[in-house]
Design a protein around this motif. Structure first.
Motif, short mmCIF file in Angstrom:
data_model
loop_
_atom_site.label_atom_id
_atom_site.label_comp_id
_atom_site.label_asym_id
_atom_site.label_seq_id
_atom_site.Cartn_x
_atom_site.Cartn_y
_atom_site.Cartn_z
N ASN A 279 2.88 4.15 -1.89
CA ASN A 279 1.69 4.14 -1.06
C ASN A 279 1.05 5.52 -1.13
O ASN A 279 1.68 6.50 -0.77
N MET A 280 -0.21 5.60 -1.60
CA MET A 280 -0.80 6.91 -1.83
C MET A 280 -1.88 7.31 -0.84
O MET A 280 -2.40 8.41 -0.92
N ASN A 281 -2.27 6.45 0.10
CA ASN A 281 -3.29 6.85 1.07
C ASN A 281 -2.66 7.32 2.37
O ASN A 281 -1.45 7.18 2.57
N ARG A 282 -3.46 7.91 3.22
CA ARG A 282 -3.02 8.36 4.53
C ARG A 282 -4.04 7.91 5.56
O ARG A 282 -5.24 8.10 5.39
N ASN A 283 -3.55 7.32 6.66
CA ASN A 283 -4.41 6.93 7.78
C ASN A 283 -3.59 7.05 9.06
O ASN A 283 -2.50 7.64 9.05
N GLY A 284 -4.06 6.47 10.18
CA GLY A 284 -3.35 6.58 11.45
C GLY A 284 -1.93 6.04 11.41
O GLY A 284 -1.04 6.55 12.09
N PHE A 285 -1.71 5.03 10.61
CA PHE A 285 -0.37 4.45 10.43
C PHE A 285 0.62 5.51 9.97
O PHE A 285 1.77 5.55 10.40
N HIS A 286 0.15 6.39 9.10
CA HIS A 286 1.03 7.39 8.49
C HIS A 286 1.34 8.57 9.43
O HIS A 286 2.10 9.46 9.06
N ASP A 287 0.76 8.58 10.63
CA ASP A 287 1.18 9.56 11.64
C ASP A 287 2.56 9.21 12.18
O ASP A 287 3.25 10.07 12.72
N TYR A 288 2.94 7.95 12.05
CA TYR A 288 4.21 7.47 12.59
C TYR A 288 5.27 7.17 11.53
O TYR A 288 6.45 7.23 11.80
N TRP A 289 4.80 6.81 10.32
CA TRP A 289 5.74 6.45 9.26
C TRP A 289 5.40 7.17 7.96
O TRP A 289 4.23 7.35 7.62
N LYS A 290 6.43 7.52 7.24
CA LYS A 290 6.28 8.12 5.92
C LYS A 290 6.69 7.07 4.89
O LYS A 290 7.75 6.45 5.00
N SER A 291 5.85 6.90 3.90
CA SER A 291 6.12 5.90 2.88
C SER A 291 7.18 6.37 1.91
O SER A 291 7.12 7.48 1.39
N GLY A 292 8.16 5.51 1.68
CA GLY A 292 9.16 5.77 0.66
C GLY A 292 8.76 5.11 -0.65
O GLY A 292 7.75 4.41 -0.73
N ARG A 293 9.53 5.35 -1.66
CA ARG A 293 9.24 4.72 -2.95
C ARG A 293 9.59 3.24 -2.89
O ARG A 293 10.39 2.81 -2.07
N GLY A 294 9.01 2.50 -3.81
CA GLY A 294 9.28 1.07 -3.89
C GLY A 294 9.29 0.63 -5.33
O GLY A 294 9.13 1.42 -6.25
N GLY A 295 9.45 -0.65 -5.51
CA GLY A 295 9.44 -1.21 -6.85
C GLY A 295 9.06 -2.68 -6.80
O GLY A 295 9.05 -3.28 -5.73
N GLY A 296 8.75 -3.22 -7.95
CA GLY A 296 8.35 -4.62 -7.96
C GLY A 296 8.40 -5.25 -9.33
O GLY A 296 8.60 -4.57 -10.35
N VAL A 297 8.22 -6.56 -9.33
CA VAL A 297 8.17 -7.35 -10.56
C VAL A 297 7.04 -8.36 -10.43
O VAL A 297 6.84 -8.94 -9.36
N THR A 298 6.29 -8.54 -11.51
CA THR A 298 5.19 -9.50 -11.55
C THR A 298 5.34 -10.35 -12.80
O THR A 298 5.51 -9.81 -13.90
N LEU A 299 5.27 -11.67 -12.65
CA LEU A 299 5.27 -12.58 -13.78
C LEU A 299 3.83 -12.97 -14.07
O LEU A 299 3.03 -13.19 -13.15
N THR A 300 3.47 -13.05 -15.36
CA THR A 300 2.09 -13.36 -15.75
C THR A 300 2.07 -14.44 -16.82
O THR A 300 3.03 -14.61 -17.57
#
Length: 194
Positions: free
Chosen positions: A40-61
């Motif tokens: 998560n690369m943006n910052r708003n009011g939500f990010h005053d309370y939580w810090k985003s950690g890394r994540g991962g994912g998979v997408t089938l196409t």
């Protein structure tokens, strides 16, 4: 600027429709998988309370006439910065995107996704409304740039703008990157979809 953030997914859908029609392709003729890291690369009011950690994912196409169908999921972790509970997220989605070749090995594919954003709180006693989990509808728009390394192997970078329809409404910008595989589909894959 607020109007763009508020109506971003709708504007992106209109943009995709107005750019033109890509050449038709045989539906379900290929199967692909994108595996990558995301954050998560943006910052708003939500990010005053939580810090985003890394994540991962998979997408089938898979190809579908004028575009590409996709379905997948990403997982993220949010760490507490204040007196709130930490939580994990699973964002499951399905979508469609349309691609254009920019160069021999480079393509860009803008698209939209509809999904579900499931938050699992570590401590129901301190979470909002005292619940352990919450699931909310998402609408997102984004674009992926793919670079062909070999005939079946690609590298990709993707940016997504995600609206989570909870109270209050949440807006996230996610940046993802990783590798993708794109293979000729077998009979079983085609039979499943047809």
């Amino acid at each position: 600027m607020r109007s763009i953030v508020r109506h971003g997914p709708l504007l992106f859908l209109v943009q995709i429709g107005l750019i033109g029609t890509a050449a038709a392709q045989e539906p379900f003729s290929r199967v692909g998988a994108e595996l990558g890291a995301t954050f998560n690369m943006n910052r708003n009011g939500f990010h005053d309370y939580w810090k985003s950690g890394r994540g991962g994912g998979v997408t089938l196409t898979t190809p579908f006439y004028w575009g590409t169908l996709e379905m997948g999921a990403t997982v993220h972790r949010y760490h507490a910065k204040a007196d709130v509970t930490e939580f994990g997220v699973v964002w499951a989605y399905t979508g469609v995107r349309k691609g254009w070749q920019l160069a021999e090995a480079v393509s860009v594919q803008p698209g939209i996704r509809l999904g579900m954003y499931r938050m699992s709180f570590d401590d129901a006693e301190t979470s909002f409304y005292g619940v352990a989990t919450e699931s909310d509808l998402t609408l997102s728009s984004g674009a992926v740039v793919r670079y062909e390394l070999k005939e079946y192997l690609l590298a990709f970078v993707r940016v997504d703008f995600v609206r989570v329809h909870t109270r209050p409404l949440l807006h996230y910008w996610y940046l993802s990157g990783g590798i993708a595989f794109d293979l000729e589909a077998g009979r079983a894959w085609r039979a499943f979809w047809e």
